[in-house]
Write an enzyme that holds these catalytic residues in place. Structure first.
Site, mmCIF file in Angstrom:
data_model
loop_
_atom_site.group_PDB
_atom_site.id
_atom_site.type_symbol
_atom_site.label_atom_id
_atom_site.label_comp_id
_atom_site.label_asym_id
_atom_site.label_seq_id
_atom_site.Cartn_x
_atom_site.Cartn_y
_atom_site.Cartn_z
ATOM 1 N N VAL A 60 -11.956 -21.831 13.644
ATOM 2 C CA VAL A 60 -12.896 -20.927 12.999
ATOM 3 C C VAL A 60 -13.681 -20.062 13.981
ATOM 4 C CG1 VAL A 60 -14.898 -22.479 12.953
ATOM 5 C CG2 VAL A 60 -14.565 -20.829 11.091
ATOM 6 N N TYR A 61 -13.726 -20.433 15.255
ATOM 7 C CA TYR A 61 -14.520 -19.669 16.215
ATOM 8 C C TYR A 61 -13.986 -18.243 16.333
ATOM 9 C CZ TYR A 61 -16.569 -24.118 17.806
ATOM 10 O OH TYR A 61 -17.222 -25.330 17.883
ATOM 11 N N SER A 62 -14.837 -17.283 15.969
ATOM 12 C CA SER A 62 -14.469 -15.860 16.002
ATOM 13 C C SER A 62 -13.139 -15.611 15.312
ATOM 14 C CB SER A 62 -14.448 -15.342 17.445
ATOM 15 O OG SER A 62 -15.731 -15.379 18.014
#
Length: 326
Positions: A60-62
């Site tokens: 989900v990071y960036s």
């Protein structure tokens, strides 16, 4: 650099882990302060030069771009067999049904997408980012076991949940002969210590490696109370974690500064040294966005706090509302 086993596994990890939430395309993430790929690469190279072999990211990071940046940099700079690459699954990656969570469908879909973004055949540690209240834990644990047996992950871990939930997951895996969680990534620092009540004793008893996130309280432990940064002004997640207890936390931050001055080191080293002396901490996750962040974190391995200093740092703490999971 020091290396230790991750909990009861045979996996060797550096005592400092580089957290990669700060890397990615800022237009595809809630944090406008993340580093683009050009500025990410020197940080990862510096980590490797310092002996850090443990890298933690999440799908989900960036919106997946953190995994892409990390994967490309590690391919260019590192020997894959020597590094420990961790990622996570849970939060929605697309709109509509089955876009996230810990169902068998979601896990099997997301592990393949993460591997593609990371440019690798396997991750060393595959972690559930949160507890999924809408999926039976038996379904989740069996799916994770199958991911391991398929060779797509070497070990599995968990993050940010109640102790009873973690214990239930461990029991389900043991009862069915499935792969057991080897690590817990939880929220722990000098101004948020609620994990000491149940989770840390549980992990110590079960020989689970602990890799705490936010060890510097999003930087609040490292600077004067009145000082602000681009991140402190724009990071709404940080504000939701710590603003409610700011008055009580200020005393602890001031004591960190006092002990740091006594040792002649930056405050970050005191905050990390406190974590490193606490059982059963394996490796704090440092979200570095500057080379100096990594240098200070590694230097903390040489700082030794006396029992009196530990007591002095801990004494002002008051109970905090649980944040980071529901």
């Amino acid at each position: 650099m020091e290396y230790v086993k991750l909990g009861n596994t045979g996996l060797d990890v550096s005592r400092i882990c580089l957290g990669c939430m700060g890397f990615g395309d800022a237009t595809r993430w809630v944090h406008p302060w993340v580093l683009d790929e050009e500025n990410t690469r020197p940080i990862i190279k510096k980590a490797l030069d310092l002996g850090i072999n443990f890298f933690d990211t999440a799908n989900v990071y960036s919106d997946g771009t953190s995994e892409e940046f990390v994967g490309r940099a590690l391919k260019d700079y590192a020997n894959r067999d020597e590094i420990v690459l961790a990622t996570k699954v849970y939060f929605p990656m697309q709109q509509g049904p089955n876009g996230g969570g810990l169902s068998r469908k979601a896990i099997m879909t997301e592990i393949d997408k993460s591997l593609k973004r990371l440019g690798t055949d396997y991750v060393d540690l595959y972690q559930i980012h949160r507890w999924d209240y809408n999926t039976p834990i038996e379904e989740t644990m069996e799916a994770l076991h199958d991911v391991v047996k398929a060779g797509k992950a070497r070990y599995i871990g968990a993050s940010a949940m109640h102790s009873w939930q973690f214990l239930k997951a461990l029991h389900v895996a043991e009862k069915n002969g499935w792969t057991r969680f080897g690590s817990m990534q939880n929220h722990l620092n000098l101004i948020y210590r609620e994990e000491e009540r149940e989770m840390l004793p549980l992990c110590k008893e079960e020989k689970i490696g602990v890799i705490p996130y936010s060890p510097l309280a999003s930087g609040r432990l490292t600077r004067d109370w009145s000082e602000s940064t681009h991140r402190s002004e724009t990071d709404q997640v940080q504000k939701s974690k710590y603003d409610a207890t700011a008055d009580a936390d200020r005393i602890i931050v001031e004591r960190v500064a006092e002990i740091a001055e006594k040792h002649g080191v930056p405050r970050v080293q005191i905050a990390i040294a406190w974590l490193l002396q606490k059982e059963p901490i394996t490796a704090p996750i440092i979200g570095a966005t500057k080379k100096s962040h990594l240098e200070d974190a590694v230097a903390a391995l040489s700082v030794r706090l006396t029992p009196e200093e530990v007591t002095y740092l801990e004494e002002p703490y008051i109970p905090h509302q649980i944040v980071g999971f529901q």
